[in-house]
Motif scaffolding. Structure first.
Motif, short mmCIF file in Angstrom:
data_model
loop_
_atom_site.label_atom_id
_atom_site.label_comp_id
_atom_site.label_asym_id
_atom_site.label_seq_id
_atom_site.Cartn_x
_atom_site.Cartn_y
_atom_site.Cartn_z
N SER A 96 0.84 -1.19 0.00
CA SER A 96 0.00 0.00 0.00
C SER A 96 0.87 1.25 0.00
O SER A 96 1.32 1.70 1.04
CB SER A 96 -0.93 0.01 1.21
OG SER A 96 -1.71 1.20 1.17
N LEU A 97 1.12 1.79 -1.18
CA LEU A 97 1.95 2.97 -1.31
C LEU A 97 1.31 4.19 -0.68
O LEU A 97 2.00 5.06 -0.15
CB LEU A 97 2.21 3.28 -2.79
CG LEU A 97 2.79 2.18 -3.65
CD1 LEU A 97 2.99 2.69 -5.06
CD2 LEU A 97 4.08 1.67 -3.08
N VAL A 98 0.02 4.28 -0.76
CA VAL A 98 -0.69 5.46 -0.29
C VAL A 98 -0.87 5.46 1.22
O VAL A 98 -0.61 6.45 1.88
CB VAL A 98 -2.06 5.57 -0.99
CG1 VAL A 98 -2.89 6.69 -0.41
CG2 VAL A 98 -1.87 5.77 -2.50
N ARG A 99 -1.26 4.35 1.76
CA ARG A 99 -1.57 4.28 3.20
C ARG A 99 -0.41 3.78 4.04
O ARG A 99 -0.44 3.89 5.26
CB ARG A 99 -2.78 3.40 3.42
CG ARG A 99 -4.02 3.96 2.75
CD ARG A 99 -5.21 3.04 2.98
NE ARG A 99 -6.35 3.47 2.24
CZ ARG A 99 -7.29 4.29 2.69
NH1 ARG A 99 -7.18 4.80 3.88
NH2 ARG A 99 -8.32 4.60 1.94
N GLY A 100 0.62 3.25 3.41
CA GLY A 100 1.74 2.70 4.16
C GLY A 100 1.41 1.32 4.69
O GLY A 100 0.27 0.87 4.64
N GLU A 101 2.41 0.65 5.18
CA GLU A 101 2.25 -0.71 5.69
C GLU A 101 2.50 -0.83 7.18
O GLU A 101 2.00 -1.73 7.83
CB GLU A 101 3.21 -1.66 4.95
CG GLU A 101 2.87 -1.87 3.49
CD GLU A 101 1.63 -2.73 3.28
OE1 GLU A 101 1.29 -3.54 4.17
OE2 GLU A 101 1.01 -2.60 2.21
N ALA A 113 12.98 -1.73 2.53
CA ALA A 113 12.74 -2.94 1.72
C ALA A 113 11.39 -2.85 1.00
O ALA A 113 11.28 -3.25 -0.18
CB ALA A 113 12.80 -4.18 2.61
N GLN A 114 10.37 -2.35 1.67
CA GLN A 114 9.06 -2.19 1.04
C GLN A 114 9.11 -1.14 -0.07
O GLN A 114 8.49 -1.31 -1.13
CB GLN A 114 8.00 -1.83 2.08
CG GLN A 114 7.71 -2.96 3.04
CD GLN A 114 6.97 -2.50 4.30
OE1 GLN A 114 7.08 -1.35 4.72
NE2 GLN A 114 6.23 -3.43 4.91
N VAL A 115 9.87 -0.08 0.17
CA VAL A 115 10.04 0.96 -0.85
C VAL A 115 10.72 0.37 -2.08
O VAL A 115 10.29 0.62 -3.22
CB VAL A 115 10.84 2.16 -0.29
CG1 VAL A 115 11.27 3.11 -1.40
CG2 VAL A 115 10.02 2.90 0.77
N ALA A 116 11.74 -0.40 -1.88
CA ALA A 116 12.46 -1.02 -3.00
C ALA A 116 11.55 -1.95 -3.79
O ALA A 116 11.55 -1.94 -5.02
CB ALA A 116 13.70 -1.77 -2.50
N ALA A 117 10.76 -2.75 -3.08
CA ALA A 117 9.83 -3.66 -3.76
C ALA A 117 8.78 -2.87 -4.54
O ALA A 117 8.44 -3.22 -5.68
CB ALA A 117 9.16 -4.58 -2.74
N PHE A 165 9.51 6.99 -5.90
CA PHE A 165 9.85 5.72 -5.27
C PHE A 165 11.17 5.16 -5.79
O PHE A 165 11.92 4.54 -5.04
CB PHE A 165 8.70 4.71 -5.40
CG PHE A 165 7.67 4.91 -4.34
CD1 PHE A 165 7.76 4.26 -3.12
CD2 PHE A 165 6.62 5.80 -4.52
CE1 PHE A 165 6.83 4.46 -2.11
CE2 PHE A 165 5.68 6.01 -3.52
CZ PHE A 165 5.78 5.35 -2.32
N ALA A 166 11.49 5.41 -7.05
CA ALA A 166 12.78 4.97 -7.58
C ALA A 166 13.92 5.69 -6.87
O ALA A 166 14.92 5.07 -6.49
CB ALA A 166 12.85 5.22 -9.09
N ALA A 167 13.77 7.00 -6.67
CA ALA A 167 14.81 7.77 -5.97
C ALA A 167 14.93 7.30 -4.52
O ALA A 167 16.04 7.16 -3.99
CB ALA A 167 14.49 9.27 -6.02
N ALA A 168 13.80 7.05 -3.88
CA ALA A 168 13.83 6.57 -2.49
C ALA A 168 14.53 5.22 -2.42
O ALA A 168 15.37 4.98 -1.54
CB ALA A 168 12.41 6.47 -1.93
N ALA A 169 14.21 4.33 -3.34
CA ALA A 169 14.83 2.99 -3.34
C ALA A 169 16.33 3.10 -3.61
O ALA A 169 17.12 2.41 -2.95
CB ALA A 169 14.16 2.11 -4.39
#
Length: 174
Positions: A60-65, A103-107, A159-163
């Motif tokens: 869940s990119l919007v709500r977070g995990e 790890a979730q950001v990378a995925a 998200f690419a930059a964050a990863a």
């Protein structure tokens, strides 16, 4: 109601876990400075979340995990919920933020890299979003799906930059 993201280093995430007030200040500073470490989807957050879920994006990119604060087990519109929200250290908007681990950001970045704007809305009937009561419930207007899809390139880049940097992402609605 707008969706927001803040990229933070693992050390900043640890500090945020210990002090959400500090994290709020960081988020507002980065937002006000139009930093590339902050991004938003405006009112498209719920449509984006729905469309990504429809494509099988499990994170869940919007709500977070992950939760910073444990939500009370009460009715959403109850006095107890309003008391909980009133007692948050800072005004994050519609409840406390959540986050995605590095790890979730990378995925998520890997999954997003393979998606196009067309993939996001291909074969989508706007009535699906209306029936699911997806905010902002304007899906009967022409161009609404394209409006949500136009956020995808920026989301993908964020998200690419964050990863690439090994960052976590703090997620919230305001």
């Amino acid at each position: 109601m707008n969706g927001n993201w803040l990229r933070v280093s693992p050390d900043e995430l640890e500090q945020a876990k210990a002090d959400l007030g500090w994290a709020y200040g960081l988020a507002m500073t980065r937002r006000d400075n139009d930093s590339d470490r902050w991004s938003a989807t405006d009112k498209a957050w719920n449509g984006l979340d729905f469309l990504l879920d429809r494509l099988g994006v499990e994170i869940s990119l919007v709500r977070g995990e992950e939760e910073f604060v444990e939500w009370p087990d009460v009715e959403p519109d109850s006095d107890e919920m309003f008391d909980f929200l009133d007692n948050l250290e800072d005004d994050w908007g519609y409840g406390p933020p959540s986050y995605l681990t590095p790890a979730q950001v990378a995925a998520a970045a890997t999954r997003l890299a393979a998606l196009t704007e067309d993939d996001l809305i291909r074969d989508v009937d706007p009535q699906e979003l209306t029936r699911a009561e997806i905010y902002p419930q304007t899906w009967d207007r022409p161009g609404e799906l394209a409006w949500v899809a136009h956020y995808l390139p920026d989301v993908r880049n964020f998200f690419a930059a964050a990863a690439t940097n090994g960052d976590a992402v703090i997620c919230w609605l305001d």
